[in-house]
Design an enzyme around this catalytic site. Structure first.
Site, PDB file in Angstrom:
ATOM      1  N   CYS A 134       0.871  -1.186   0.000  1.00 58.14           N
ATOM      2  CA  CYS A 134       0.000   0.000   0.000  1.00 58.14           C
ATOM      3  C   CYS A 134       0.899   1.225   0.000  1.00 58.14           C
ATOM      4  CB  CYS A 134      -0.866  -0.009   1.261  1.00 58.14           C
ATOM      5  SG  CYS A 134      -2.141   1.259   1.252  1.00 58.14           S
TER       6      CYS A 134
ATOM      7  N   CYS B 251      -3.641   6.179  -0.001  1.00 57.51           N
ATOM      8  CA  CYS B 251      -3.196   4.832  -0.382  1.00 57.51           C
ATOM      9  C   CYS B 251      -2.887   4.695  -1.869  1.00 57.51           C
ATOM     10  CB  CYS B 251      -4.250   3.802   0.021  1.00 57.51           C
ATOM     11  SG  CYS B 251      -4.568   3.811   1.792  1.00 57.51           S
TER      12      CYS B 251
ATOM     13  N   LYS C  53     -12.287  -4.160   3.402  1.00 64.05           N
ATOM     14  CA  LYS C  53     -11.675  -3.228   4.342  1.00 64.05           C
ATOM     15  C   LYS C  53     -12.570  -1.998   4.454  1.00 64.05           C
ATOM     16  CE  LYS C  53      -7.406  -0.649   4.998  1.00 64.05           C
ATOM     17  NZ  LYS C  53      -6.041  -0.479   4.519  1.00 64.05           N
TER      18      LYS C  53
ATOM     19  N   LYS D 184     -11.518  -6.564   7.664  1.00 62.84           N
ATOM     20  CA  LYS D 184     -10.875  -5.630   8.584  1.00 62.84           C
ATOM     21  C   LYS D 184     -11.739  -4.408   8.805  1.00 62.84           C
ATOM     22  CE  LYS D 184      -6.919  -2.650   8.505  1.00 62.84           C
ATOM     23  NZ  LYS D 184      -6.068  -1.980   7.609  1.00 62.84           N
TER      24      LYS D 184
ATOM     25  N   SER E  27      -5.730  -1.796  15.378  1.00 62.71           N
ATOM     26  CA  SER E  27      -5.105  -1.003  16.434  1.00 62.71           C
ATOM     27  C   SER E  27      -6.100  -0.430  17.447  1.00 62.71           C
ATOM     28  CB  SER E  27      -4.288   0.125  15.804  1.00 62.71           C
ATOM     29  OG  SER E  27      -5.100   0.932  14.960  1.00 62.71           O
TER      30      SER E  27
HETATM   31  C1  PBG Z   1      -2.944   0.586   5.178  1.00 61.63           C
HETATM   32  C2  PBG Z   1      -3.251  -0.111   6.440  1.00 61.63           C
HETATM   33  C3  PBG Z   1      -3.933   0.405   7.536  1.00 61.63           C
HETATM   34  C4  PBG Z   1      -3.974  -0.603   8.506  1.00 61.63           C
HETATM   35  C5  PBG Z   1      -3.320  -1.704   7.978  1.00 61.63           C
HETATM   36  N1  PBG Z   1      -2.892  -1.382   6.686  1.00 61.63           N
HETATM   37  C6  PBG Z   1      -4.443   1.766   7.803  1.00 61.63           C
HETATM   38  C7  PBG Z   1      -5.486   2.392   6.987  1.00 61.63           C
HETATM   39  O1  PBG Z   1      -6.064   1.813   6.077  1.00 61.63           O
HETATM   40  O2  PBG Z   1      -5.719   3.560   7.254  1.00 61.63           O
HETATM   41  C8  PBG Z   1      -4.624  -0.473   9.842  1.00 61.63           C
HETATM   42  C9  PBG Z   1      -4.258  -1.500  10.850  1.00 61.63           C
HETATM   43  C10 PBG Z   1      -4.620  -1.156  12.239  1.00 61.63           C
HETATM   44  O3  PBG Z   1      -5.393  -0.215  12.529  1.00 61.63           O
HETATM   45  O4  PBG Z   1      -4.123  -1.859  13.121  1.00 61.63           O
HETATM   46  N2  PBG Z   1      -1.640   0.416   4.743  1.00 61.63           N
END
Ligand code: PBG
Length: 328
Positions: A124, A134, A199, A252, A278
């Protein structure tokens, strides 16, 4: 309640009488084989700095990450997903496709010291671009098809550095087909793709964006990540990615989306992963710090419920904590 025919009382509690029985009839077990541990790496030397919103999770430099890997292996945890934070960010995310980029360097260091670790890389641009989006931005729009070319180069570069599986997370249309084609054309036919297929544009990524320094500098990700309120659209995304050649489908976040995990499990014949993100981690840590919950029990309950909903694989910052406490 009675069995009418034989007049026998039905007593579900009989099978809950003791731990041996409870384990015997338990339907879901989370094992260390199911877990993938995320790690953040940045330029520098001897860095191990705790991320303030994610207690117990650190920024490492490529040299100090080796100590962490060693302790993961001691726990029996051998699968990691890597996120890189470069020193230099620009509008196309050059570091993401550079031979000497932070991720490329780290993959090589880990593999030369611990070839037994299974490394997955996040494919990404958001951690590498100065605008934090992204994809490639033109006239304030994230341009889909041009971004695909960069994602192809990024995936190839990760694999050339030694990564075992790639995980595209940008939610660009056609990204799985583009990456599969590029890998195959470069003779990487045996490298699997774990697609962040479903996602959502979620507020649960807040602490990650602090950790990866990838907060969009303007706008948000709603033009490419899914609307949190949609369920049928998840099926559309999952089916598309299966057709395009994904080997594993990821959903996710995890906890607020277990209905989605269950739905996708029903329609898919490939393995399912869920990312326990997270924000989900930080909420538990904060409540636990205040003494409001029993962290060990809550973590076990969260991971078990993700698996029960149908996820075969769980990506989680709790992996270490869970393994340390699993037999207690
Ligand atoms: C994008 C990516 C994200 C997460 C994993 N890959 C952030 C987003 O899409 O803003 C989030 C993972 C998490 O919150 O633990 N590279």
């Amino acid at each position: 309640m009675k069995n009418k025919q034989f007049n026998i009382p039905i007593r579900p509690r009989r099978l809950r009488e003791n731990k041996i029985l409870r384990n015997l009839v338990r339907e879901t077990f989370v094992t260390k084989h199911d877990l993938i541990y995320p790690l953040f790496v940045r330029e520098g030397k001897k860095i191990k700095t705790e991320i303030s919103s994610m207690p117990g999770v650190y920024h490492f430099s490529p040299d100090s990450i080796l100590f962490e890997i060693e302790s993961l292996l001691d726990l029996g945890l051998n699968k990691i997903i890597l996120f890189g934070i470069p020193n230099h960010k620009d509008h196309i995310g050059s570091d993401a496709i550079s031979k000497h980029g932070i991720i490329q360097k780290t993959i090589k260091t880990i593999k030369s010291n611990f070839p037994e670790v299974f490394i997955i890389s996040d494919v990404c641009l958001c951690e590498y671009t100065n605008h934090g989006h992204c994809g490639i931005v033109k006239d304030d729009k994230i341009v889909n098809d041009e971004t695909l070319k960069y994602l192809q180069r990024q995936a190839i570069s990760h694999v050339e550095s030694g990564v075992d599986m790639v995980a595209p997370s940008g939610m660009m249309d056609g990204m799985i087909k583009a990456i599969r084609t590029a890998l195959d054309e470069n003779s990487f036919v045996s490298i699997p793709i774990m697609s962040y297929a479903v996602k959502y544009a979620s507020a649960f990524y807040g602490p990650f964006r602090e950790a990866a320094e990838s907060t969009p500098q303007y706008g948000n990700r709603k033009q490419y990540q899914m609307d949190i309120a949609n369920s049928r659209e998840a099926i559309k995304e999952a089916m598309l990615d299966i057709k395009e050649g994904a080997d594993i489908l990821m959903i996710k976040p995890a906890m607020s989306y277990l209905d989605i995990v269950q739905n996708i499990k029903k329609i898919s014949n490939i393995p399912i992963a869920a990312y326990n993100v997270s924000g989900e981690y930080s909420m538990v840590k904060a409540a636990s710090k205040n003494g409001w919950i029993n962290e060990t029990d809550i973590v076990n309950e969260i991971l078990s419920s993700i698996k029960r909903a149908g996820s075969d694989i769980i990506i989680t910052y709790f992996a270490k904590d869970f393994i340390k406490n699993m037999d207690k």
